[in-house]
Design a protein around this motif. Sequence first.
Motif, PDB file in Angstrom:
ATOM      1  N   TYR A  74      86.899 -55.396   9.489  1.00  0.00           N
ATOM      2  CA  TYR A  74      87.152 -55.436   7.952  1.00  0.00           C
ATOM      3  C   TYR A  74      87.464 -56.717   7.679  1.00  0.00           C
ATOM      4  CZ  TYR A  74      89.257 -50.053   8.075  1.00  0.00           C
ATOM      5  OH  TYR A  74      89.361 -49.248   7.971  1.00  0.00           O
ATOM      6  N   VAL A  75      87.692 -57.889   8.895  1.00  0.00           N
ATOM      7  CA  VAL A  75      87.709 -59.020   8.346  1.00  0.00           C
ATOM      8  C   VAL A  75      86.761 -60.000   7.845  1.00  0.00           C
ATOM      9  CG1 VAL A  75      87.785 -61.807   9.306  1.00  0.00           C
ATOM     10  CG2 VAL A  75      89.561 -59.828  10.419  1.00  0.00           C
ATOM     11  N   TYR A 134      94.282 -53.217  -0.850  1.00  0.00           N
ATOM     12  CA  TYR A 134      94.927 -53.040   0.901  1.00  0.00           C
ATOM     13  C   TYR A 134      95.701 -53.385   1.088  1.00  0.00           C
ATOM     14  CZ  TYR A 134      89.655 -53.894   2.351  1.00  0.00           C
ATOM     15  OH  TYR A 134      88.406 -53.779   2.565  1.00  0.00           O
ATOM     16  N   GLU A 147      85.855 -58.067   4.516  1.00  0.00           N
ATOM     17  CA  GLU A 147      86.268 -58.999   3.218  1.00  0.00           C
ATOM     18  C   GLU A 147      85.816 -60.988   3.707  1.00  0.00           C
ATOM     19  OE1 GLU A 147      91.242 -59.046   3.561  1.00  0.00           O
ATOM     20  OE2 GLU A 147      90.352 -60.787   4.391  1.00  0.00           O
ATOM     21  N   MET A 168      96.250 -50.438   8.884  1.00  0.00           N
ATOM     22  CA  MET A 168      96.011 -51.169   7.209  1.00  0.00           C
ATOM     23  C   MET A 168      95.180 -50.105   6.349  1.00  0.00           C
ATOM     24  SD  MET A 168      94.748 -54.827   5.794  1.00  0.00           S
ATOM     25  CE  MET A 168      92.851 -54.341   6.162  1.00  0.00           C
ATOM     26  N   ARG A 170      99.835 -52.709   2.891  1.00  0.00           N
ATOM     27  CA  ARG A 170     100.747 -51.597   5.045  1.00  0.00           C
ATOM     28  C   ARG A 170     101.712 -50.664   4.495  1.00  0.00           C
ATOM     29  NH1 ARG A 170      98.569 -53.395   9.379  1.00  0.00           N
ATOM     30  NH2 ARG A 170      96.744 -55.500   9.482  1.00  0.00           N
ATOM     31  N   TYR A 201      93.367 -48.676   2.666  1.00  0.00           N
ATOM     32  CA  TYR A 201      93.624 -49.307   1.024  1.00  0.00           C
ATOM     33  C   TYR A 201      93.036 -47.576  -0.451  1.00  0.00           C
ATOM     34  CZ  TYR A 201      88.646 -48.513   1.991  1.00  0.00           C
ATOM     35  OH  TYR A 201      87.222 -47.434   1.765  1.00  0.00           O
ATOM     36  N   HIS A 256      94.784 -58.720  10.765  1.00  0.00           N
ATOM     37  CA  HIS A 256      94.184 -57.659  10.656  1.00  0.00           C
ATOM     38  C   HIS A 256      94.512 -56.410  11.406  1.00  0.00           C
ATOM     39  CE1 HIS A 256      92.704 -59.842   7.116  1.00  0.00           C
ATOM     40  NE2 HIS A 256      91.981 -59.152   6.543  1.00  0.00           N
ATOM     41  N   ASP A 257      93.838 -54.998  11.922  1.00  0.00           N
ATOM     42  CA  ASP A 257      93.934 -54.321  13.220  1.00  0.00           C
ATOM     43  C   ASP A 257      92.974 -54.531  13.000  1.00  0.00           C
ATOM     44  OD1 ASP A 257      95.944 -53.900  10.830  1.00  0.00           O
ATOM     45  OD2 ASP A 257      94.801 -52.001  10.456  1.00  0.00           O
ATOM     46  N   ASN A 261      92.606 -63.392   9.296  1.00  0.00           N
ATOM     47  CA  ASN A 261      93.968 -63.403   9.958  1.00  0.00           C
ATOM     48  C   ASN A 261      94.066 -64.458   8.861  1.00  0.00           C
ATOM     49  OD1 ASN A 261      93.792 -60.622  10.949  1.00  0.00           O
ATOM     50  ND2 ASN A 261      93.523 -61.818  13.197  1.00  0.00           N
TER      51      ASN A 261
END
Lengths: 417, 480
Positions: free
Chosen positions: A306-307, A361, A310, A395, A363, A397, A301-302, A296
Amino acid sequence: MIENRSLVIIGSGPAGLAAAVRARKSGIDDVLLLEREDQLGGILKQCIHTGFGVKIFKEELTGPEFASRYIRKVKELGIDYRLDTMVISMDEGKNITAVNPRDGLVVYKAECVILAMGCRERARGALRIPGTNPSGIFTAGTAQKFVNIEGMKPGKTALILGSGDIGLIMARRLALEGMKVKAVCEIMPYPGGLERNIIQCLEDFDIPLRLSHTVVRIHGGHRLEGVTIARVDELLKPVPGTEEYVKCDMLLLSVGLIPENELSREAGIIIDPVTGGAIVNQNLETSVEGIFACGNVLHVHDLVDYVAIEAERAAKSAVEKIKGKGKDPKKRIQITAGNGIRYTVPQIIDYYDENEKIKIYFRSSDKLDESRVTVTCKGKNIYTKKYKRLIPAEMEYIKITASDIKGRKVIIEAEKR
Amino acid sequence: MKKQYDIAIIGAGVVGALIARRLSFYDVSICLLERHIDAAMGASGANSGIVHAGYDAEPGSLKARFNILGTGMMPGLCRQMGVPYKNTGSLVVAFDEDDEARIDDLYKNGIAENIEGLEIISGEKAREMEPALNPGITKALFASTAGVVSPYKLNIAAVENAVANGVDFIRETNVEGINGARGGFIIQTSRGNINAGTIINCAGIYADDIAAMAGDGFFHLTPRKGEYLLMDRSEGGLVERVIFQPPSDKGKGVLVMTTVDGNLLIGPDANVADSKEDIETHADSLDYVYRTALRSCGGLKLGKVITSFAGLRATPDTGDFIIGESIKVPGFFNAAGIESPGLSSAPAIAEHMAGLISESLGGLVEKKEYSKGKGNHDFFRDMTLEEKEKAIRENPDYGQVVCRCENVTKAEIIESIKGPAGARTVDGVKRRTRAGMGRCQGGFCLPAVIDILAGELGISKEDVMKGDPGSYIFAGRTRE
């Protein structure tokens, strides 16, 4: 005191933990993880709801469970970490000055740095909500800490402003703990959080969601007594005559997260004004060589999964750099967020290898049903993907192949089909 | 708490606090009465924090006299007490010929009052000094003696200094009536009667009510509200000097400045408040402040606002400060109607009042030993690396950063609670240490500050307040 380290990771939330584990497993044996709180885990510690780990562990975990899987690995791998440790400055030369009560002040000279500081919540002041200044106005995350970590009730009756995920989750949490939630107000005509949270946190608890509504006035002397809410028009301006008084002693704000990049700015890292995070290439390297960003602090991020994904990518890049496998790119390509796209991460592609698949990625900037996302380069379409629905809260991609990029600029756009 | 004092000072704003401090050098018993739970909770905690050069007020007025004297005293006083002060200078900018005439008048006022360091400069010169100023600015009045100070820190430091010298700081005590006469006043308070030989009325916006209680309500105060927007420290430094627009009948006009703590501050407007308790902010006022400030500097970013607030000016119907002994009620002294430039004037008002009181009591004698302030006091944030290292070695609590945005340590928070006239509330800690004043506005440090307050004060978390009683943070526990 000065200490040399191959890799220093700032922050031990999901991003920092995942990065540390991956870097250590890839053979970096002097990884150092710095954490300002008294435990590892970051915000996960207070996220006692489930929904974490579906992508990575293929099961639904709570925040503390998700964190503990990584923390166990950190300990098994013998990764060095410092708690209660606040980084007070960082420079372009990757000198990190940190303090804690035990070691005092230490300067860590790092070969590579991974930024994983996360984000903070936007507060009342930033919204300029007029009115009095009583007690009882909290950001949703602070309220979450009070309820979940400290076992304290920050009030009896709440109105929540903002339908971001933390706000939605707190609505349910307050209801479960015997507090009343009058409504969740959202200034936009669509919700800010994930659909599953709207259903599970609001609908299941009969908490009304008031779209296109905001708080226009705060009432109360010492403690909050109520708020005035109003409908907003298309320009998000309150419509006179639609005001409604809502009696409550607690106003929770879930009105946006801001990546905590004060240290990054100090180190001269270029920040994307839209994401609030560093501008990075596909290896998540910032404008300062050897400093990487993930989670973040890079963009909000949602999903925690995903965090972590990444963060592993950032760790992989940092490890390659430390091991001397970093190459110079053949060219640098700028990604432009065009019509319908709010932002992309990365913002830059460094062209190394024609076969490289590059994940971008993004939005959308608005809600778009039956839409299409295109990538163009030198006026030529090089990629198209169809979506049933795009919403800013989720989000997405795309993956493009390096060899398709003939120029130095690509534009990503989203439109209705 | 004793019940008998030589001197009772009503109101622990910056004026009352500095008078208490000054009188605490003498061998007299003093109480400082405050209706709130802390000092600096009225106008002294919500103003621009400017030390004015003194050209605004009419020559010969008390405002002009005390402003100029006070501004001269401010640097030394702040040094003695370890209060942040910076001599920045100020500019009053003109946009057209009418404005130029106004700044000429200010210049003439200043010259008549022998103010040094005044100069009318061209628009180009002004932009050279302050590159953020708009091209539309035609001329400016530069004043080299103006500066910025932390108003609430000055206020609190003065109370602490007074308390260290033996003054009783009696908080949460509302004055409800005044009887008796010189030498034997009886002050009825919400906590019982207090006897005092002399009363000094420094009750801010309520000073007219207090004077009326004493039997000499010859003046009336109107609360005039000013609203402000405070921006992130990232924006501080946009301007170095205080940038005023020409004054109007409503006040000194909207200013743009970097506070002594490094934030950018814009405001205030001026509107009559609904009541003496009305410190509500309004969307249209804040819009007005922003739009008006944009006339001075185009580069102000609304997205960088971290908080907004309002303060009340105590505007007297007499047109000037009201300072001195009541004619009808001897022994009752007023320091009332202290609107702008009140902060700048406060040190000189305190000095003058100490003289009047000494004379009235037949000459006061200095104590053998007393403190004039705790001297230079470095905050962790401002220390060099070596100093930080040393501080942590001596006290590990300095290594525990509680407020991330302002780098405030646990040691400093504990000290702010334990000190003389220490903090008892979250806002009290905030005003003393800046914990919670940064860009996240306490989102991260609030839970830790509550824990430290509860621990140091020996109270439960439910009893920790934001400010005055009733401003509770917790309504209870989730599990008993």
